[in-house]
Design a protein around this motif. Structure first.
Motif, PDB file in Angstrom:
ATOM      1  N   GLN A   3       6.518  11.034   8.688  1.00 56.03           N
ATOM      2  CA  GLN A   3       6.801   9.739   9.301  1.00 56.03           C
ATOM      3  C   GLN A   3       5.597   9.186  10.060  1.00 56.03           C
ATOM      4  O   GLN A   3       5.407   7.978  10.147  1.00 56.03           O
ATOM      5  CB  GLN A   3       8.004   9.839  10.245  1.00 56.03           C
ATOM      6  N   SER A   4       4.760  10.090  10.652  1.00 57.47           N
ATOM      7  CA  SER A   4       3.603   9.615  11.404  1.00 57.47           C
ATOM      8  C   SER A   4       2.584   8.927  10.513  1.00 57.47           C
ATOM      9  O   SER A   4       1.713   8.207  10.999  1.00 57.47           O
ATOM     10  CB  SER A   4       2.924  10.786  12.124  1.00 57.47           C
ATOM     11  N   LEU A   5       2.684   9.118   9.198  1.00 58.70           N
ATOM     12  CA  LEU A   5       1.771   8.472   8.261  1.00 58.70           C
ATOM     13  C   LEU A   5       2.410   7.246   7.612  1.00 58.70           C
ATOM     14  O   LEU A   5       1.861   6.680   6.669  1.00 58.70           O
ATOM     15  CB  LEU A   5       1.330   9.463   7.171  1.00 58.70           C
ATOM     16  N   GLY A   6       3.575   6.834   8.112  1.00 59.22           N
ATOM     17  CA  GLY A   6       4.208   5.631   7.597  1.00 59.22           C
ATOM     18  C   GLY A   6       5.161   5.874   6.445  1.00 59.22           C
ATOM     19  O   GLY A   6       5.590   4.924   5.784  1.00 59.22           O
ATOM     20  N   VAL A   7       5.495   7.134   6.166  1.00 57.36           N
ATOM     21  CA  VAL A   7       6.437   7.463   5.088  1.00 57.36           C
ATOM     22  C   VAL A   7       7.832   7.585   5.703  1.00 57.36           C
ATOM     23  O   VAL A   7       8.051   8.412   6.587  1.00 57.36           O
ATOM     24  CB  VAL A   7       6.043   8.777   4.389  1.00 57.36           C
ATOM     25  N   SER A   8       8.772   6.778   5.253  1.00 49.50           N
ATOM     26  CA  SER A   8      10.116   6.837   5.812  1.00 49.50           C
ATOM     27  C   SER A   8      10.804   8.137   5.417  1.00 49.50           C
ATOM     28  O   SER A   8      10.418   8.809   4.449  1.00 49.50           O
ATOM     29  CB  SER A   8      10.946   5.649   5.332  1.00 49.50           C
ATOM     30  N   LEU A  44      11.834   3.956  -4.473  1.00 44.84           N
ATOM     31  CA  LEU A  44      10.772   4.176  -5.453  1.00 44.84           C
ATOM     32  C   LEU A  44       9.667   3.136  -5.304  1.00 44.84           C
ATOM     33  O   LEU A  44       8.474   3.458  -5.441  1.00 44.84           O
ATOM     34  CB  LEU A  44      11.349   4.153  -6.869  1.00 44.84           C
ATOM     35  N   VAL A  45      10.043   1.912  -5.018  1.00 44.86           N
ATOM     36  CA  VAL A  45       9.036   0.868  -4.782  1.00 44.86           C
ATOM     37  C   VAL A  45       8.207   1.215  -3.545  1.00 44.86           C
ATOM     38  O   VAL A  45       6.983   1.043  -3.530  1.00 44.86           O
ATOM     39  CB  VAL A  45       9.713  -0.503  -4.618  1.00 44.86           C
ATOM     40  N   GLU A  46       8.868   1.734  -2.514  1.00 46.01           N
ATOM     41  CA  GLU A  46       8.136   2.167  -1.315  1.00 46.01           C
ATOM     42  C   GLU A  46       7.168   3.305  -1.660  1.00 46.01           C
ATOM     43  O   GLU A  46       6.016   3.305  -1.221  1.00 46.01           O
ATOM     44  CB  GLU A  46       9.113   2.630  -0.232  1.00 46.01           C
ATOM     45  N   LEU A  47       7.628   4.280  -2.451  1.00 50.80           N
ATOM     46  CA  LEU A  47       6.753   5.385  -2.860  1.00 50.80           C
ATOM     47  C   LEU A  47       5.569   4.872  -3.675  1.00 50.80           C
ATOM     48  O   LEU A  47       4.446   5.383  -3.552  1.00 50.80           O
ATOM     49  CB  LEU A  47       7.554   6.413  -3.675  1.00 50.80           C
ATOM     50  N   GLN A  48       5.821   3.862  -4.496  1.00 48.45           N
ATOM     51  CA  GLN A  48       4.724   3.282  -5.280  1.00 48.45           C
ATOM     52  C   GLN A  48       3.674   2.663  -4.355  1.00 48.45           C
ATOM     53  O   GLN A  48       2.460   2.843  -4.562  1.00 48.45           O
ATOM     54  CB  GLN A  48       5.270   2.227  -6.241  1.00 48.45           C
ATOM     55  N   VAL A  70      -1.653  11.425   0.815  1.00 45.08           N
ATOM     56  CA  VAL A  70      -1.675  11.675   2.255  1.00 45.08           C
ATOM     57  C   VAL A  70      -3.080  11.483   2.816  1.00 45.08           C
ATOM     58  O   VAL A  70      -3.261  10.955   3.907  1.00 45.08           O
ATOM     59  CB  VAL A  70      -1.146  13.094   2.555  1.00 45.08           C
ATOM     60  N   ARG A  71      -4.100  11.892   2.041  1.00 41.19           N
ATOM     61  CA  ARG A  71      -5.479  11.674   2.504  1.00 41.19           C
ATOM     62  C   ARG A  71      -5.751  10.181   2.685  1.00 41.19           C
ATOM     63  O   ARG A  71      -6.376   9.770   3.665  1.00 41.19           O
ATOM     64  CB  ARG A  71      -6.465  12.283   1.513  1.00 41.19           C
TER      65      ARG A  71
END
Length: 325
Positions: A3-8, A44-48, A70-71
């Motif tokens: 989450q700290s990297l903006g991934v829900s 999936l759109v968010e993951l894209q 992640v990098r």
């Protein structure tokens, strides 16, 4: 974990389902993840957009490399933290300038450890809801006997935790072994610990009062100075600064391993840090970092760095959390 990297949390959960598969449709992923097809499609759109998945045609999707994505996210967050640090330096200069002109005593300059430490203790003792910290060397009050018993007797932050006050701290990279051990104790007691480049030392309590030690006053031959800030607008700006750095910082997973250096290794691996960066952070050589990573891969039963990244996400997502205190 990401989450700290903006991934829900929803995107992370769906990626865990998609990662082991060569490809899958939104309907299949929805069934595996117990969500609606529409929700799976949106995620999936968010993951894209995050670089973690791509459409392959015929309505199916394939996973992309976790570590590479992640990098890229880490580099973006570091750039944002650098911008926040620059803003902090400018803000701090304004605070120091205002301290000499403020007639209502919303800002007071404290000189000497004998004046600063009692104020720090009082701020922690009077906190009712939350204490926020930027922790950065050098230190003037290092505690050499860091045990739960000694901290309970002498550390106002620990005593605040015991009263049920929320404690959030962002630690600047590069702690020594003693600081890591103390960090581990605080995290086990309930402190929410993260790491990032922090611009200065800072103590905030309840969004109402702040203590800002002067970094220059820690230089050899200088007398310690700190600014006690109660001006509502300045405190609000400092709260914004803390939250900005907090959002971009990396959680320190202190509940997974007893060894604090192993905790930091896992945390940095999750942000895509290089072996060299990890070695610098932990104060060891690159060969030791690679040996620790190899041991971690053996523990988790994986053979590649990509598999290790996915396994760490899965391990943290599935681990049992300790009961709240």
């Amino acid at each position: 974990m990401l989450q700290s990297l903006g991934v829900s949390k929803e995107a992370e959960a769906l990626y865990l389902v998609l990662a082991p598969l060569d490809k899958a449709s939104p309907t299949e992923l929805a069934e595996l993840n117990n969500v609606t097809t529409e929700a799976a499609q949106e995620t999936l759109v968010e993951l894209q957009m995050l670089g973690l998945a791509r459409p392959t045609g015929h309505g199916e999707w394939s996973p992309l490399s976790l570590l590479e994505a992640v990098r890229a996210l880490r580099l973006q967050r570091l750039a944002e933290v650098d911008a926040a640090s620059s803003a902090a330096e400018s803000m701090y200069n304004r605070i120091l300038a205002a301290a000499h002109n403020d007639a209502e005593e919303d800002i007071n300059v404290l000189v000497g450890a004998d004046a600063i430490i009692p104020v720090q203790v009082a701020i922690c003792d009077n906190a009712k809801r939350e204490i926020c910290y930027f922790d950065k060397p050098p230190y003037v009050d290092d505690r050499h006997d860091s045990t739960p018993e000694s901290l309970s007797a002498s550390a106002p932050e620990w005593q605040a935790l015991e009263r049920g006050v929320v404690l959030r701290c962002v630690y600047h990279p590069g702690f020594d072994a003693d600081r890591l051990s103390e960090l581990s104790l605080f995290a086990a007691r309930g402190e929410q610990s993260r790491t990032a480049q922090v611009p200065m030392k800072l103590l905030l309590a309840d969004g109402e009062v702040a203590l800002i030690p002067s970094m220059r006053s820690y230089e050899p031959g200088q007398e310690l100075r700190a600014s006690l800030v109660r001006h509502p607008q300045l405190v609000e700006a400092l709260v914004w600064l803390f939250e900005s750095v907090w959002d971009q910082s990396v959680p320190i997973m202190a509940s997974t391993y007893n060894d604090p250096r192993r905790q930091m290794l896992v945390s940095m691996l999750m942000t895509g840090s290089t072996d060299g960066a990890i070695a610098t952070q932990l104060g060891i050589n690159v060969r030791s970092v690679r040996r620790w990573i190899s041991e971690l891969m053996d523990e988790l039963g994986v053979t590649t760095r990509l598999q290790l990244g996915a396994a760490l996400v899965r391990t943290d997502a599935l681990k049992v959390k300790p009961p709240s205190r």
